[in-house]
Design an enzyme around this catalytic site. Structure first.
Site, PDB file in Angstrom:
ATOM      1  N   SER A 138     -45.819 -44.627  16.873  1.00  0.00           N
ATOM      2  CA  SER A 138     -45.634 -44.060  15.528  1.00  0.00           C
ATOM      3  C   SER A 138     -46.072 -42.608  15.484  1.00  0.00           C
ATOM      4  CB  SER A 138     -46.462 -44.845  14.506  1.00  0.00           C
ATOM      5  OG  SER A 138     -46.358 -44.260  13.223  1.00  0.00           O
ATOM      6  N   TYR A 151     -54.498 -48.027  11.743  1.00  0.00           N
ATOM      7  CA  TYR A 151     -53.159 -48.101  12.337  1.00  0.00           C
ATOM      8  C   TYR A 151     -52.940 -46.922  13.287  1.00  0.00           C
ATOM      9  CZ  TYR A 151     -47.951 -48.144  12.228  1.00  0.00           C
ATOM     10  OH  TYR A 151     -46.616 -48.169  12.538  1.00  0.00           O
TER      11      TYR A 151
HETATM   12  N1  LIG Z   1     -41.376 -48.945   9.355  1.00  0.00           N
HETATM   13  C1  LIG Z   1     -41.966 -47.792   9.647  1.00  0.00           C
HETATM   14  O1  LIG Z   1     -42.065 -46.866   8.813  1.00  0.00           O
HETATM   15  C2  LIG Z   1     -42.499 -47.568  11.032  1.00  0.00           C
HETATM   16  C3  LIG Z   1     -42.864 -46.258  11.382  1.00  0.00           C
HETATM   17  C4  LIG Z   1     -43.379 -46.021  12.645  1.00  0.00           C
HETATM   18  C5  LIG Z   1     -43.511 -47.065  13.543  1.00  0.00           C
HETATM   19  N2  LIG Z   1     -43.149 -48.338  13.160  1.00  0.00           N
HETATM   20  C6  LIG Z   1     -43.347 -49.397  14.146  1.00  0.00           C
HETATM   21  O2  LIG Z   1     -42.110 -50.006  14.410  1.00  0.00           O
HETATM   22  C7  LIG Z   1     -42.332 -51.341  14.892  1.00  0.00           C
HETATM   23  C8  LIG Z   1     -41.376 -52.266  14.179  1.00  0.00           C
HETATM   24  O3  LIG Z   1     -41.703 -52.324  12.791  1.00  0.00           O
HETATM   25  P1  LIG Z   1     -40.610 -52.398  11.643  1.00  0.00           P
HETATM   26  O4  LIG Z   1     -40.677 -51.144  10.889  1.00  0.00           O
HETATM   27  O5  LIG Z   1     -39.315 -52.838  12.213  1.00  0.00           O
HETATM   28  O6  LIG Z   1     -41.232 -53.482  10.673  1.00  0.00           O
HETATM   29  P2  LIG Z   1     -41.037 -55.068  10.556  1.00  0.00           P
HETATM   30  O7  LIG Z   1     -39.616 -55.387  10.355  1.00  0.00           O
HETATM   31  O8  LIG Z   1     -42.031 -55.503   9.543  1.00  0.00           O
HETATM   32  O9  LIG Z   1     -41.464 -55.590  12.003  1.00  0.00           O
HETATM   33  C9  LIG Z   1     -42.775 -55.902  12.381  1.00  0.00           C
HETATM   34  C10 LIG Z   1     -42.678 -57.000  13.388  1.00  0.00           C
HETATM   35  O10 LIG Z   1     -43.962 -57.353  13.898  1.00  0.00           O
HETATM   36  C11 LIG Z   1     -44.014 -58.769  13.926  1.00  0.00           C
HETATM   37  N3  LIG Z   1     -45.389 -59.265  13.920  1.00  0.00           N
HETATM   38  C12 LIG Z   1     -46.397 -58.903  13.105  1.00  0.00           C
HETATM   39  N4  LIG Z   1     -47.498 -59.605  13.423  1.00  0.00           N
HETATM   40  C13 LIG Z   1     -47.162 -60.430  14.442  1.00  0.00           C
HETATM   41  C14 LIG Z   1     -47.854 -61.408  15.196  1.00  0.00           C
HETATM   42  N5  LIG Z   1     -49.151 -61.689  14.974  1.00  0.00           N
HETATM   43  N6  LIG Z   1     -47.193 -62.074  16.178  1.00  0.00           N
HETATM   44  C15 LIG Z   1     -45.891 -61.803  16.422  1.00  0.00           C
HETATM   45  N7  LIG Z   1     -45.182 -60.879  15.751  1.00  0.00           N
HETATM   46  C16 LIG Z   1     -45.814 -60.217  14.772  1.00  0.00           C
HETATM   47  C17 LIG Z   1     -43.292 -59.168  12.664  1.00  0.00           C
HETATM   48  O11 LIG Z   1     -42.984 -60.549  12.702  1.00  0.00           O
HETATM   49  P3  LIG Z   1     -42.490 -61.311  11.348  1.00  0.00           P
HETATM   50  O12 LIG Z   1     -41.031 -60.990  11.235  1.00  0.00           O
HETATM   51  O13 LIG Z   1     -42.753 -62.727  11.659  1.00  0.00           O
HETATM   52  O14 LIG Z   1     -43.317 -60.764  10.218  1.00  0.00           O
HETATM   53  C18 LIG Z   1     -42.078 -58.270  12.788  1.00  0.00           C
HETATM   54  O15 LIG Z   1     -41.152 -58.784  13.714  1.00  0.00           O
HETATM   55  C19 LIG Z   1     -43.812 -51.641  14.618  1.00  0.00           C
HETATM   56  O16 LIG Z   1     -44.534 -51.508  15.825  1.00  0.00           O
HETATM   57  C20 LIG Z   1     -44.226 -50.535  13.669  1.00  0.00           C
HETATM   58  O17 LIG Z   1     -45.599 -50.243  13.765  1.00  0.00           O
HETATM   59  C21 LIG Z   1     -42.630 -48.606  11.936  1.00  0.00           C
END
Ligand SMILES: NC(=O)c1ccc[n+]([C@@H]2O[C@H](COP(=O)([O-])OP(=O)(O)OC[C@H]3O[C@@H](n4cnc5c(N)ncnc54)[C@H](OP(=O)(O)O)[C@@H]3O)[C@@H](O)[C@H]2O)c1
Length: 245
Positions: A138, A151
């Site tokens: 991130s 985070y």
């Molecule tokens: N969205 C943003 O603004 C942003 C910005 C920078 C970086 N990121 C990074 O991008 C990556 C993907 O996030 P996203 O934005 O696509 O959000 P998201 O759709 O909420 O994805 C998060 C994922 O993590 C999984 N997860 C959380 N806790 C877990 C656990 N204990 N065991 C297994 N899986 C778990 C969630 O599973 P469930 O589906 O079961 O909840 C989901 O698949 C993350 O690493 C996040 O930090 C996101």
């Protein structure tokens, strides 16, 4: 890149990247904690052309389980060409400040699980002399902000780890891809009000896919976050600590 392990495969960003790998006919092992969501993603990727889709329901906070995953992927897919780590949570900073156990849970999910997976996969790819290690980190890891440092520090730990790992993997021809998105409109940010800096999961997922195919090192996405990161890094510490961000 034909055999790919995706952890946090139900993530909105990972699903979009997975669709592009599926269209290339890749074989995928999807790992997530929610069986129903995982099954829906697997069906979608099969329909989009994946050669094979396997899935594993795992709580990725379980580090012992994480450390066995690479061997399982090799067995299920008949080998492994790439790892994409996408799991993550955006912690409630105020709750974590009053609850170190919760803070360390968040840190573990965002940093220790990814590092466990990287270490295992690195050893496998080093022996194989090829492969791709990719993690969605991130922009938040670039500097510790008072509103988001649990985070941010976890993401920074992974980015710093990957920088060193990239040096180790260079001779083996293994790419180490650190993808640093800015704000993305996904379930993780559902509670935030959206502004012009928000990108879509499909554009970021497509960038993840392209970065992995190209074997890029560090990718800011959308592109303008590279310049925002540079400015943030240049702010003197004495000024940065006074900023209400
Ligand atoms: N969205 C943003 O603004 C942003 C910005 C920078 C970086 N990121 C990074 O991008 C990556 C993907 O996030 P996203 O934005 O696509 O959000 P998201 O759709 O909420 O994805 C998060 C994922 O993590 C999984 N997860 C959380 N806790 C877990 C656990 N204990 N065991 C297994 N899986 C778990 C969630 O599973 P469930 O589906 O079961 O909840 C989901 O698949 C993350 O690493 C996040 O930090 C996101």
């Amino acid at each position: 890149m034909k055999r790919i392990l995706i952890t946090g495969a139900t993530s909105a960003i990972a699903q979009e990247a997975g669709r592009l790998f599926a269209a290339d006919g890749a074989a995928l092992l999807l790992v997530g904690r929610n069986a129903d969501k995982l099954a829906a993603v697997a069906d979608d990727l099969r329909a989009r052309g994946a050669d094979k889709v396997e899935s594993e329901v795992i709580d990725l906070l379980d580090l012992a389980r994480c450390s066995r995953l690479i061997d399982e992927a090799v067995e299920k897919l008949g080998g492994l060409d790439a790892l994409l780590v996408a799991q993550g949570t955006l912690p409630d900073q105020a709750v974590c400040e009053g609850n170190p156990v919760q803070a360390l849970r968040e840190f573990s999910l965002n940093a220790m699980g990814p590092i466990t997976l990287l270490l295992r996969a690195a050893t496998y790819f080093e022996t194989q002399r090829g492969g791709c290690l990719a993690v969605i980190t991130s922009i938040a890891g670039v500097r510790g902000r008072r509103s988001n440092y649990i985070y941010g520090s976890a993401k920074a730990a992974v980015s710093t780890f990957m920088e060193g790992l990239r040096g180790r993997m260079r001779e083996a021809g293994v790419s180490v891809v650190d993808i640093r998105p800015g704000f993305v409109d996904t379930p993780m940010t559902a509670h935030l009000s959206k502004g012009p800096l928000f990108a879509t999961a499909s554009s970021v997922g497509e960038r993840v896919y392209r970065a992995m195919i190209a074997g890029d090192s560090v990718v800011y996405t959308p592109w303008f976050w590279r310049w925002i990161a540079l400015v943030i890094q240049l702010i003197p510490r004495a000024i940065f600590s006074k900023l209400p961000i």
